[in-house]
Motif scaffolding. Structure first.
Motif, mmCIF file in Angstrom:
data_model
loop_
_atom_site.group_PDB
_atom_site.id
_atom_site.type_symbol
_atom_site.label_atom_id
_atom_site.label_comp_id
_atom_site.label_asym_id
_atom_site.label_seq_id
_atom_site.Cartn_x
_atom_site.Cartn_y
_atom_site.Cartn_z
ATOM 1 N N ALA A 1 0.954 -0.970 -0.193
ATOM 2 C CA ALA A 1 0.037 0.011 0.056
ATOM 3 C C ALA A 1 1.085 1.620 -0.324
ATOM 4 O O ALA A 1 0.429 2.067 -0.568
ATOM 5 N N GLY A 2 1.813 1.692 1.012
ATOM 6 C CA GLY A 2 2.987 2.300 0.836
ATOM 7 C C GLY A 2 3.465 2.344 -0.557
ATOM 8 O O GLY A 2 3.801 4.098 -1.509
ATOM 9 N N GLN A 3 3.698 1.234 -0.803
ATOM 10 C CA GLN A 3 4.251 2.146 -2.841
ATOM 11 C C GLN A 3 3.617 2.205 -3.552
ATOM 12 O O GLN A 3 3.932 3.244 -4.257
ATOM 13 N N GLN A 4 2.168 2.036 -3.699
ATOM 14 C CA GLN A 4 0.842 2.096 -3.706
ATOM 15 C C GLN A 4 0.867 4.349 -4.032
ATOM 16 O O GLN A 4 0.784 4.906 -5.317
ATOM 17 N N ALA A 5 1.097 3.763 -2.735
ATOM 18 C CA ALA A 5 0.634 5.496 -2.884
ATOM 19 C C ALA A 5 1.573 6.649 -3.091
ATOM 20 O O ALA A 5 1.538 7.545 -3.937
ATOM 21 N N ALA A 6 3.700 5.653 -2.841
ATOM 22 C CA ALA A 6 4.318 7.209 -3.374
ATOM 23 C C ALA A 6 4.151 7.060 -4.710
ATOM 24 O O ALA A 6 4.820 8.583 -4.964
ATOM 25 N N LEU A 7 4.013 6.021 -5.177
ATOM 26 C CA LEU A 7 3.956 6.426 -6.555
ATOM 27 C C LEU A 7 2.851 6.980 -7.293
ATOM 28 O O LEU A 7 2.637 7.938 -8.248
ATOM 29 N N SER A 8 1.513 7.326 -6.471
ATOM 30 C CA SER A 8 0.413 8.063 -7.121
ATOM 31 C C SER A 8 1.296 10.000 -6.747
ATOM 32 O O SER A 8 0.719 9.983 -7.565
ATOM 33 N N LEU A 9 1.733 9.927 -5.298
ATOM 34 C CA LEU A 9 2.306 10.659 -5.007
ATOM 35 C C LEU A 9 3.372 11.234 -6.349
ATOM 36 O O LEU A 9 3.101 12.627 -6.711
ATOM 37 N N ALA A 10 4.464 10.535 -6.713
ATOM 38 C CA ALA A 10 5.092 10.940 -7.998
ATOM 39 C C ALA A 10 4.582 11.283 -8.341
ATOM 40 O O ALA A 10 5.118 12.196 -9.024
ATOM 41 N N ARG A 11 3.767 10.928 -9.194
ATOM 42 C CA ARG A 11 3.489 10.954 -10.769
ATOM 43 C C ARG A 11 2.386 12.229 -10.636
ATOM 44 O O ARG A 11 2.826 13.666 -11.457
#
Length: 247
Positions: free
Chosen positions: A218-228
């Motif tokens: 979940a943390g990795q998914q959140a980080a990628l969404s934030l980066a984009r």
């Protein structure tokens, strides 16, 4: 002998609290979630739940950052490549800013026994986001606000959810991560944009390793969404201001 987890009702300890209203040690890129210390008693325990066990030594967990996503970098290759981005220490909801791993049933907040994050949850989440955004290579640099780098943009983050949740519908909990991130242009302290990031992953089993694995995913998914979203917003802001931030 294998330890069996109880259902959600039995899993909460007597120390439960009412609920109100998240990686410190970075492990190698693309490595699986890591155990820094695995007590022998944990491996041989024959009784007790994750919440009610009286194991004398804590098991410490850390989270791996999101692996580089080539598609994400291609989308934003010309966007914010020259920008230094800072990420402030997140503000967590009451009860969550601790190194204990929170678990929620209904509105009752408790913590898993005999396990800890490698640092307070705010630092765990901050480090996960910094490492994940840095590894995407979308920016010139990504660092903590306390680093000696004068970032042109700052992310200020409020975290509402960073806990495992038992709903009663399934035996295994769901890791919930929800936060609001404000992108601030440092030169004039102007708010550029606000993002709401929500990620959730159900644990494969009702075991601590699987629960932490759900947090990591979940943390990795959140980080990628934030980066984009951050890279696209900075690119748009630079376009409006003529291509260069004002320092």
């Amino acid at each position: 002998m294998t330890t069996t987890m109880p259902d959600a009702g039995e899993a909460l300890s007597r120390a439960g609290r009412s609920a109100a209203s998240g990686s410190w040690l970075r492990i190698g890129r693309r490595k699986p979630l890591a155990w820094l210390m695995i007590p022998a008693m944990l491996l041989s325990a024959c009784s007790g739940s994750l919440l009610e066990s009286d194991l004398p030594v804590n098991t410490i967990y850390v989270l791996a950052p999101a692996a580089p996503d080539p598609a994400l970098r291609d989308e934003s290759l010309s966007g914010a490549a020259g920008i230094d981005l800072s990420i402030a220490r997140p503000h967590l909801a009451p009860g969550l800013d601790t190194d204990r791993i929170g678990v929620l049933t209904g509105r009752r907040l408790d913590y898993y026994r005999a396990v800890r994050w490698g640092a307070p949850a705010a630092e765990v989440l901050q480090s996960l986001l910094i490492d994940s955004l840095r590894d995407q290579q979308l920016f010139n640099s990504v660092s903590s606000e306390r680093a000696r780098i004068g970032g042109a943009y700052l992310l200020d983050i409020d975290v509402r959810d960073f806990q495992a949740e038992y709903t009663g519908e399934t035996a295994a909990p769901t890791a919930q991560i929800y936060f609001t991130a404000r992108l601030i242009r440092v030169a004039d302290r102007k708010l550029v944009r606000t993002f709401s990031i929500h990620a959730r992953r159900q644990a494969a089993r009702n075991r601590m390793g699987a629960v932490v694995g759900a947090f990591e995913s979940a943390g990795q998914q959140a980080a990628l969404s934030l980066a984009r979203q951050v890279s696209a917003s900075i690119a748009s802001d630079l376009q409006r201001s003529g291509g260069e931030p004002d320092f």
